[in-house]
Enzyme design. Sequence first.
Site, PDB file in Angstrom:
ATOM      1  N   GLU A 238       3.369  -1.587  13.878  1.00 55.14           N
ATOM      2  CA  GLU A 238       2.220  -1.791  12.990  1.00 55.14           C
ATOM      3  C   GLU A 238       0.893  -1.900  13.753  1.00 55.14           C
ATOM      4  OE1 GLU A 238       2.460  -0.941  10.194  1.00 55.14           O
ATOM      5  OE2 GLU A 238       4.562  -1.210   9.631  1.00 55.14           O
TER       6      GLU A 238
ATOM      7  N   HIS B 269       3.090   6.840  11.534  1.00 56.61           N
ATOM      8  CA  HIS B 269       4.353   6.120  11.737  1.00 56.61           C
ATOM      9  C   HIS B 269       5.495   7.077  12.088  1.00 56.61           C
ATOM     10  CE1 HIS B 269       3.863   1.888  11.103  1.00 56.61           C
ATOM     11  NE2 HIS B 269       3.472   1.954   9.851  1.00 56.61           N
TER      12      HIS B 269
ATOM     13  N   GLU C 222       0.524   6.148   7.400  1.00 56.53           N
ATOM     14  CA  GLU C 222       1.951   6.415   7.156  1.00 56.53           C
ATOM     15  C   GLU C 222       2.403   7.650   7.925  1.00 56.53           C
ATOM     16  OE1 GLU C 222       3.231   3.908   5.909  1.00 56.53           O
ATOM     17  OE2 GLU C 222       1.424   3.068   4.998  1.00 56.53           O
TER      18      GLU C 222
ATOM     19  N   GLY D 130       0.813  -1.220   0.000  1.00 53.02           N
ATOM     20  CA  GLY D 130       0.000   0.000   0.000  1.00 53.02           C
ATOM     21  C   GLY D 130       0.840   1.261   0.000  1.00 53.02           C
ATOM     22  N   ALA D 131       1.790   1.345   0.922  1.00 53.76           N
ATOM     23  CA  ALA D 131       2.584   2.556   1.051  1.00 53.76           C
ATOM     24  C   ALA D 131       3.733   2.302   2.013  1.00 53.76           C
ATOM     25  CB  ALA D 131       1.717   3.693   1.600  1.00 53.76           C
ATOM     26  N   MET D 132       4.653   3.274   2.090  1.00 52.17           N
ATOM     27  CA  MET D 132       5.826   3.101   2.946  1.00 52.17           C
ATOM     28  C   MET D 132       6.185   4.416   3.628  1.00 52.17           C
ATOM     29  SD  MET D 132       8.112   1.132   4.182  1.00 52.17           S
ATOM     30  CE  MET D 132       9.250   1.790   5.393  1.00 52.17           C
ATOM     31  N   GLU D 133       6.424   4.317   4.929  1.00 53.95           N
ATOM     32  CA  GLU D 133       6.573   5.496   5.787  1.00 53.95           C
ATOM     33  C   GLU D 133       7.978   6.090   5.841  1.00 53.95           C
ATOM     34  OE1 GLU D 133       5.977   2.313   6.942  1.00 53.95           O
ATOM     35  OE2 GLU D 133       7.045   1.926   8.802  1.00 53.95           O
ATOM     36  N   ASN D 134       8.822   5.940   4.817  1.00 52.48           N
ATOM     37  CA  ASN D 134      10.184   6.487   4.842  1.00 52.48           C
ATOM     38  C   ASN D 134      10.189   7.899   5.435  1.00 52.48           C
ATOM     39  OD1 ASN D 134      10.872   4.268   2.976  1.00 52.48           O
ATOM     40  ND2 ASN D 134       9.683   5.496   1.540  1.00 52.48           N
TER      41      ASN D 134
HETATM   42  N1  B3K Z   1       5.736  -0.452   6.751  1.00 53.37           N
HETATM   43  C1  B3K Z   1       5.183  -0.650   5.432  1.00 53.37           C
HETATM   44  C2  B3K Z   1       5.123  -2.073   5.032  1.00 53.37           C
HETATM   45  C3  B3K Z   1       6.413  -2.646   4.565  1.00 53.37           C
HETATM   46  C4  B3K Z   1       6.224  -4.030   3.997  1.00 53.37           C
HETATM   47  C5  B3K Z   1       7.514  -4.678   3.675  1.00 53.37           C
HETATM   48  N2  B3K Z   1       7.325  -5.944   2.996  1.00 53.37           N
HETATM   49  C6  B3K Z   1       3.841  -0.044   5.276  1.00 53.37           C
HETATM   50  C7  B3K Z   1       3.075   0.176   6.515  1.00 53.37           C
HETATM   51  O1  B3K Z   1       2.722  -0.721   7.244  1.00 53.37           O
HETATM   52  O2  B3K Z   1       2.820   1.309   6.830  1.00 53.37           O
HETATM   53 ZN    ZN Z   2       2.365   0.477   8.941  1.00 55.73          ZN
END
Ligand code: B3K
Ligand code: ZN
Length: 869
Positions: free
Chosen positions: A325, A306, A303, A266-270
Amino acid sequence: MRMTPAPAVVVHRQDYSAPAFAIDEVKLEIFLRPQGTEVHTQLMLRRLDRAARDLLLDGDALELLSLSVDGEVLPAERYSLEPGQLRIREVPESFVLESRVRIHPQANTALSGLYYADEVFLTQCEAEGFRRITWYLDRPDVLARFVVTLNAPKQSCPILLSNGNCVASGEEENGWHWARWEDPFPKPCYLFAAVGGHFHVAKDRFVTLSGREIGLELYVAERDRDACEQALQSLQKAMAWDEKVYGREYDLDRYLIVATDSFNMGAMENKGLNIFNSKYVLASPETATDIDYQGIESVIAHEYFHNWTGNRVTLRDWFQLSLKEGLTVFRDQEFSADMNSRGVQRIAEVRRLRAAQFAEDASALAHPVRPDSYKEINNFYTATVYEKGAEVIRMMHTLLGVDEFRAGTDLYFQRHDGQAVRIEELLDALATGSGRDLSGFLRWYSQAGTPRLKAEGHFDAQSGRYLLRLQQQTPATPGQEQKLPVPIPVRLAFFYEDGSVAALPAGEEETILLLENTANDWVFGPFARPVVPSVLRGFSAPVLLERTDAQAADTFLAQHDNDSFNRWDSLQRLAHKALLAHIEKPTQGLDTGSLSAAYAAALAQARQDPAFTAELLSLPTEDSIGQQMECIDVDGIHTAREALRCALANEFSEDWQRLYEELAAPYRRDGEAMGARRLRNLALHYALAGGRAEAAQTWAERQYRDADNMTDRLAALQLLAFDPHYDAQPLLADFYKRWQQHPLIIDRWFSLQLGRVAPETMQRAKDLLQHPAFSWRVPNRVRAVLGAFAVNLSIFHARDGSGYRFYAQQLRHLDDLNPQTAARLATVFSRWSRYDAQRQQQMRAAMEDLRSKDKLSRDLGEILERSLG
Ligand code: B3K
Ligand code: ZN
């Protein structure tokens, strides 16, 4: 020099040891080219463990060009390349390690590490993708400051982004340019991100509680420039909510979000630079449904949240994944409840929990919220870690109440900002902050399986008291035979038979019981008249509730409970009951007696809350019916559900027509209008199944043609496309022509064609894989076909095994390109034991066959191995 990948080893939680070296600073210089990107890395290293002589770094698919320590090129005898690792011998106390590697973004179809898709460079590092970019201590408890310089041709990559602040940029004579980014917050490398390419930028701003102005920037493809409003507004709402509810302010001057069609999840919280699947960014009324709008609101918020739960306070090791999570899902759920209807939101959460997590807990893949071991951590981004993890936080929130929970989270952030911690640290802060003992909750993290909660009670007419006995038991799961009791908070209220609330002696309308042992008895009252209990209100614990007084109480509660969740759940039980009885004895006809009364009551109040009414009147899904059965009768379920749909269609045919006509309205996008659309489309769903189906088909055709929004257009098209008596080809062709420039809509077009329960659906699936718009490289597209295929139970579970074989064949191909996505799609096989002997055997054979493939990935290999048991 190219290294071999790491072998599949089992990682155990108990084997944790602290890192032997610290990385104080990382300097990355990246030269972006689709075929042959160079990464120059400087690591400022410091020994932490005196006993450690050698430095061991993680790496995967890296071509090593050069290595030096403190400016001196390393002679060959000072280092060695081992599978997945680089060993540097006899390193000094503190030193600078410089490495140069080459990687191949265009060939990176796994979409992990640095990859090139749709002419854009992107990264995905969680969980262990950073080691596919450079040699590093790729683990979440190594926090470093990052300085990143990106270099690329200006023409093809005018925009260059990374985490933190852009501190310098410049141009070269050869047409290249560069940008340097510095992130002031030390972070684990899984939060690193870099992006390069062409984008349209949509900008807005947010002023924080302390008056700082934050620039919000959304990077999307040029064609999507008008689809950014929902994402930006959702971000502003999430930022304000986190300040108000958790006292958390944003910490950088800019917040960047990049949208891409090519993303594994879905998305990534970099940190400061989120990367999103465009599904959770882009929306306009013509292109996105109401559900899409809500999905964007919740994922953008997730995100963003996070930034504190995950980034500022991060994980000691990957076993702690639910620390970020579970807590962040709980936070985004509460945010959505505050932004929308709390009752409807809770129903949606529980539906999802039961469909995904309860199913997982009952399968060969059952695991605790905090697993004990893994081979591939990416396989543990599961409904158990996310959704059950959120339920565990919710139970503590329920017990503590809003203020004490907040005192606990305040303490958590104060104690652990900038640290990498475990679940124990969160529980301890919540307990200390609130002054409550929460130690029992740790068992929810270590024990897999869904507890059964049995509620037995009766009203004693003589004393006027209600006696309630609660009992719990958790079934065995793979590797965990014996289970112990867990703390279960049970929200409870009583009603008199006229539907009024029976207050408890202290005057309150509701109470919370805590069942800590295997069984416990409670006495309530005295009450003036007989009472009916409403147990587990709001689904106050993730358990399977069994009630002995079922039918009568459900009939009553389905009409009178003032807890939306319990009213809905009682009605669902009535429906399940009628369906299961019919599946068992099809000749006996459907008994819709109690269900009809509940439908009539809901229909009489439909206009008051259309969204909730639509929830009440939605039939249980085929999957949820199957979950109630010892052995899932795929064909029986579909037939019975259609029979019930048809019976309710006819019994209430005038209501469906009336609702369909009355709820028609020009497009607006507020909660009320969305609820009305939902109920109206549900009315259409029933109308299409009743005696006047032909008339309803013309309503649906008209709705498809004239709709002023995607929710209505797609609802009509889906109903017609799923209808085995209707030829939807002309409409599907029209839909394709209209929307072929919009990948997210074309994903829907692919899925829509696989929902029909008819033999030709199998061939349709094969044809769709040959369609020019199909691509194995785009996970959204692959899921649009394979994901939709697997949820069509009658086709996937075809008696002759053809569905399993077809599906496994596709996974075989996908595994060579994108192991993460293949492994995730393979999890449907893990429920094999719930089907009849013939299907069990066929599912196992399909898995065995897949397991024998050449170059089986660690991801898929682990899922198959655990599924086969
Ligand atoms: N932290 C990411 C998920 C990463 C999945 C890696 N296979 C998105 C989230 O939970 O916000
Ligand atoms: Zn997450």
